[in-house]
Scaffold this motif. Structure first.
Motif, short mmCIF file in Angstrom:
data_model
loop_
_atom_site.label_atom_id
_atom_site.label_comp_id
_atom_site.label_asym_id
_atom_site.label_seq_id
_atom_site.Cartn_x
_atom_site.Cartn_y
_atom_site.Cartn_z
N MET A 150 0.81 -1.21 0.00
CA MET A 150 0.00 0.00 0.00
C MET A 150 0.85 1.26 0.00
N ALA A 151 0.18 2.35 -0.37
CA ALA A 151 0.80 3.68 -0.38
C ALA A 151 -0.29 4.70 -0.05
N GLY A 152 0.14 5.90 0.25
CA GLY A 152 -0.78 7.02 0.45
C GLY A 152 -0.54 8.04 -0.65
N ALA A 153 -1.55 8.84 -0.95
CA ALA A 153 -1.39 9.91 -1.93
C ALA A 153 -2.12 11.15 -1.42
N TYR A 154 -1.53 12.30 -1.71
CA TYR A 154 -2.03 13.55 -1.15
C TYR A 154 -1.99 14.65 -2.21
N PHE A 155 -2.93 15.58 -2.11
CA PHE A 155 -3.01 16.73 -3.02
C PHE A 155 -4.13 17.64 -2.53
#
Length: 147
Positions: free
Chosen positions: A44-49
């Motif tokens: 898994m990974a996280g993503a932000y914006f």
């Protein structure tokens, strides 16, 4: 022109102006400051914006897709607990901020583990606005954007 014709013309003009104004209030979305910390595992990974809405109507982020993962889910943080949600609001003349410790994406079942310096493509889907493709740079695991 008689009174009835003048009234009809005024109503037609007013209706046209009102309807023209409605088009200006549609959501106008733009994505800023995207990043993904380099995943530690391939699970898994996280993503932000930030999704900025300069339009006069609110919208909702309803889903995110990518060739990078089998599943991408929307999450919000309430207190110390993370909760999956069906959508995240994008307020009129406002913004939806996704960041560590708050609203974020969980990118699950990665098809490959991206490395720092790579770019991944996400497609954001909204309730009203057309989808937006975003090139997301992969940053160091410890990356924290300057505020």
């Amino acid at each position: 022109m008689n009174r009835r014709t003048t009234l009809a013309a005024a109503l037609t003009l007013t209706t046209g102006l009102v309807l023209a104004g409605c088009g200006d209030s549609a959501p106008k979305l733009k994505v800023a400051d995207p990043y993904m910390p380099q995943p530690v595992t391939q699970d898994m990974a996280g993503a932000y914006f930030t999704v900025k809405n300069s339009g006069g109507t609110a919208d909702k982020l309803t889903s995110v897709t990518s060739d990078l993962a089998k599943d991408i889910s929307l999450h919000k943080t309430v207190g110390t607990k993370m909760e999956q949600v069906n959508s995240l609001p994008v307020p009129a003349d406002g913004e939806l901020v996704l960041g560590r410790g708050g609203n974020h994406l969980m990118v699950m079942g990665l098809t490959k583990k991206p490395a720092e310096g790579d770019k991944v493509t996400l497609e954001l889907h909204f309730a009203t606005a057309k989808p937006i493709k975003v090139e997301v740079p992969v940053k160091a695991v410890t990356y924290a954007p300057k505020k």
